[in-house]
Motif scaffolding. Structure first.
Motif, PDB file in Angstrom:
ATOM      1  N   ASP A  31       1.401   3.661  -8.960  1.00 17.65           N
ATOM      2  CA  ASP A  31       1.074   4.986  -8.605  1.00 17.65           C
ATOM      3  C   ASP A  31       0.300   5.167  -7.474  1.00 17.65           C
ATOM      4  N   THR A  32       0.964   5.816  -6.491  1.00 14.01           N
ATOM      5  CA  THR A  32       0.263   5.923  -5.038  1.00 14.01           C
ATOM      6  C   THR A  32      -0.848   7.109  -5.360  1.00 14.01           C
ATOM      7  N   ASP A  33      -0.868   7.763  -6.301  1.00 14.36           N
ATOM      8  CA  ASP A  33      -2.018   8.761  -6.677  1.00 14.36           C
ATOM      9  C   ASP A  33      -3.407   8.198  -6.824  1.00 14.36           C
ATOM     10  N   ARG A  34      -3.033   6.998  -7.342  1.00 15.91           N
ATOM     11  CA  ARG A  34      -4.301   6.212  -7.838  1.00 15.91           C
ATOM     12  C   ARG A  34      -4.726   4.955  -6.914  1.00 15.91           C
ATOM     13  N   GLY A  51       5.121   5.103  -5.750  1.00 15.03           N
ATOM     14  CA  GLY A  51       4.886   6.482  -5.377  1.00 15.03           C
ATOM     15  C   GLY A  51       4.182   7.421  -6.538  1.00 15.03           C
ATOM     16  N   LYS A  52       4.136   8.545  -6.261  1.00 21.06           N
ATOM     17  CA  LYS A  52       3.372   9.472  -7.159  1.00 21.06           C
ATOM     18  C   LYS A  52       3.868   9.301  -8.526  1.00 21.06           C
ATOM     19  N   TYR A  58       0.290   3.462   1.707  1.00 20.99           N
ATOM     20  CA  TYR A  58       0.407   4.513   0.873  1.00 20.99           C
ATOM     21  C   TYR A  58      -0.535   4.848  -0.121  1.00 20.99           C
ATOM     22  N   GLY A  59      -1.124   6.074  -0.350  1.00 18.40           N
ATOM     23  CA  GLY A  59      -2.172   6.732  -0.947  1.00 18.40           C
ATOM     24  C   GLY A  59      -3.443   6.396  -0.043  1.00 18.40           C
ATOM     25  N   SER A  60      -4.574   6.702  -0.901  1.00 25.74           N
ATOM     26  CA  SER A  60      -5.775   6.166   0.047  1.00 25.74           C
ATOM     27  C   SER A  60      -6.748   5.421  -0.922  1.00 25.74           C
ATOM     28  N   LEU A  61      -7.382   4.629   0.032  1.00 24.74           N
ATOM     29  CA  LEU A  61      -8.301   3.763  -0.176  1.00 24.74           C
ATOM     30  C   LEU A  61      -9.601   4.159  -0.645  1.00 24.74           C
TER      31      LEU A  61
END
Lengths: 200, 369
Positions: free
Chosen positions: B84-87, B78-79, B36-39
């Protein structure tokens, strides 16, 4: 109120890099301050979950527990300094807490409000449970379940072989520090305590 | 609606099989995982979340094939959530020995072209962690921002911090322990007995069409489920209420709400979980004992470089707070950076799976610090 332990006259007496346990650390302000000024390795004990979260956010090492339960868990001399900043008057068994502090630590730094302060005496004389800037509570909601005076504190140290290494008083009007606390004029006092019979 | 696909990693091909704690080897190994999210470009924002006994790689969101079902830790990941999957780039891997895509007893043994069943080697928490390391390496991650896990996942988080001190920046074991307490071992043993005395189980060689009839597994799950809750939560949720009737039927039907609930939980579990996996995973729990593995807890944690946040649940009687506190005591003794938080909750062990503001705030605060 600003914590008198923040006064450089006090924290300058704490050697750098020592291992400190702050019993009742609140939101970790004092430990953060000491870490910054003296590079101490500090741990805090507190029960309040908001305080724990505040400490975690500040990267303060914190242990959610009652002070009594935490003290029983540490082995002898696990810490250099134990801090009891304005918490002694909230303890059910303050003498036990001091003795345990001196078991798990080399030095205990204890600060407490002096209930024999002249303003408090005056209010009692007027027939009211005292309220001051440092003791803002009413009789029914105060966390302070033990009435401590400088005279009584020093007496119990003497009776129990607790060595007073240093003492300070702080006044009502500012947090200036003066040695040899007066039981009448001191708003509160700070003591550096050691185990009796030892001068290390 | 965003769907996350389960992905598969393959490694440990012969002759580079995984050497297990038992002395046996396992390979090749498939790991089912989700991210989830990006590396980020320097691969510094990865958080590994380790799941518990009955969990899987589906950490958050909904799956395309099962859109009604949220991931097991959706409240936390999650977001804008605690993690926080944005981070962060969040990874969750189905454990080896499991039955949700990673190599386990229901997988085909390439040597025989038959399912492993009980020829699958016995695995430990240590083995799980070492298999996961291969995927972390595959991503080129030199440093994990955090390893987080509850219950069995917490054991893995601890083992990660011990095994890979230079890799794990933050370690968050939740409702976990340094060794499985005998009471928990006892309940797991009863669960295994229920499975192995089930006629349908046939020494692990059960017919696949019978797999959703496994009464033994259902009983094992019911027992487990009781241990994850608390007396107080059962009282609040069900009390002594009857399911349908107004009075007792004076027979052995499923009458009470609590009976009906447990039966539902048992049946639901049987439809998605492999009985043999249950044996292997609970055995891995029973073998988990850091004191035995490393001589003492001091030895175990001595070289750790992680910052620790240990979290226990006040009403957790199966992995009681005392188990976490002992780890904290040792870490303080070793001058390690540690925080301990005891969540006040009447829910029991499973509280960490449910939305809890204090838990969210504490995890988030630790990750931000």
């Amino acid at each position: 109120m600003s914590n008198p332990l923040f006064d450089p006259q006090i924290y300058d007496l704490i050697p750098a890099q020592v291992k400190v346990l702050d019993l009742g650390c609140g939101s970790g302000e004092l430990l953060a301050h000491l870490s910054k000024k003296k590079s101490i390795r500090g741990y805090g004990i507190d029960l309040n979950e908001a305080n724990i979260q505040a400490c975690v956010r500040k990267r303060i090492r914190v242990y959610q527990s009652t002070i009594e339960s935490a003290l029983t868990r540490f082995s002898d001399n696990s810490f250099d300094i134990i801090i009891l900043s304005q918490t002694l008057q909230e303890m059910r068994d303050p003498l036990w807490v001091i003795e345990q502090s001196l078991r798990v630590g080399q030095t205990a730094i204890v600060s407490f409000p002096n209930f024999a302060y002249w303003q408090i005496r005056l209010q009692l004389l007027m027939g009211k449970v005292p309220k001051t800037k440092h003791l803002p509570y009413s009789w029914h909601d105060t966390p302070n379940i033990r009435i401590i005076t400088i005279a009584d504190f020093e007496a119990i140290c003497q009776t129990n072989g607790i060595q007073i290494e240093r003492s300070f008083s702080y006044s009502n009007f500012n947090t200036s520090i003066s040695a040899s606390p007066s039981n009448f004029w001191s708003q509160g006092a700070i003591y550096f305590l050691k185990k009796g019979g030892k001068n290390d | 609606m965003m769907f996350i696909e389960t992905q598969y990693f393959q490694g440990f091909f012969p002759p580079h099989e995984l050497k297990l704690a038992s002395g046996e080897t396992l390979g090749p190994i498939t790991l089912a995982y989700e991210t989830y999210g990006s590396l980020n470009t320097d691969a510094s924002n990865a958080i590994l979340v380790c799941h518990a006994l009955s969990g899987n790689a589906r950490l958050a969101h909904r799956s395309a094939e099962n859109p009604d079902q949220l991931g097991w830790w959706d409240s936390y990941v999650g977001k804008g959530k605690a993690i926080d999957t944005d981070r962060f780039f969040v990874i969750c891997i189905n454990t080896i020995g499991g039955c949700s895509g990673s190599t386990g007893p229901s997988s085909i043994d390439p040597k025989t072209q038959q399912p492993y069943r009980l020829t699958f080697p016995v695995i430990t928490i240590f083995d799980m962690v070492r298999s996961q390391k291969a995927l972390i390496d595959h991503f080129g991650i030199q440093q994990l921002y955090a390893v987080v896990g509850g219950s069995m996942g917490g054991m893995q988080a601890l083992e990660w911090a011990i095994q890979y001190p230079e890799l794990v920046t933050r370690c968050i074991p939740i409702a976990s322990t340094y060794s499985l307490p005998p009471q928990a071992m006892a309940f797991d043993a009863v669960g295994r007995h229920a499975i192995t005395s089930d006629e349908i189980w046939k020494k692990g060689q059960y017919d696949s069409e019978d797999s959703d009839q496994m009464k033994g597994l259902s009983i094992a799950r019911m027992i487990g489920h009781i241990t994850y809750l608390s007396d107080e939560s059962l009282k609040a949720k069900f009390g002594r209420k009857l399911q349908e009737k107004n009075d007792y039927g004076y027979n052995f039907d499923t009458e009470f709400q609590i009976e009906s609930y447990l039966k539902y939980q048992g049946d639901k579990f049987v439809s998605r979980f492999d009985a043999n996996s249950y044996l292997y995973l609970t055995k891995a729990l029973s073998y988990f004992d850091l004191e035995k593995s490393y001589g003492s807890l001091e030895n175990a944690f001595q070289n750790c470089r992680s910052r620790f946040l240990l979290i226990a649940i006040s009403s957790d009687w199966i992995y009681p707070p005392e188990q976490s506190r002992k780890i904290v005591d040792v870490l303080i003794g070793l001058d390690k950076e540690v925080a301990y938080c005891q969540i006040e909750s009447s829910v029991g062990h499973d509280a960490f799976l449910i939305h809890n503001e204090v838990l969210i705030g504490t995890i988030n605060g630790f990750l931000e610090s």
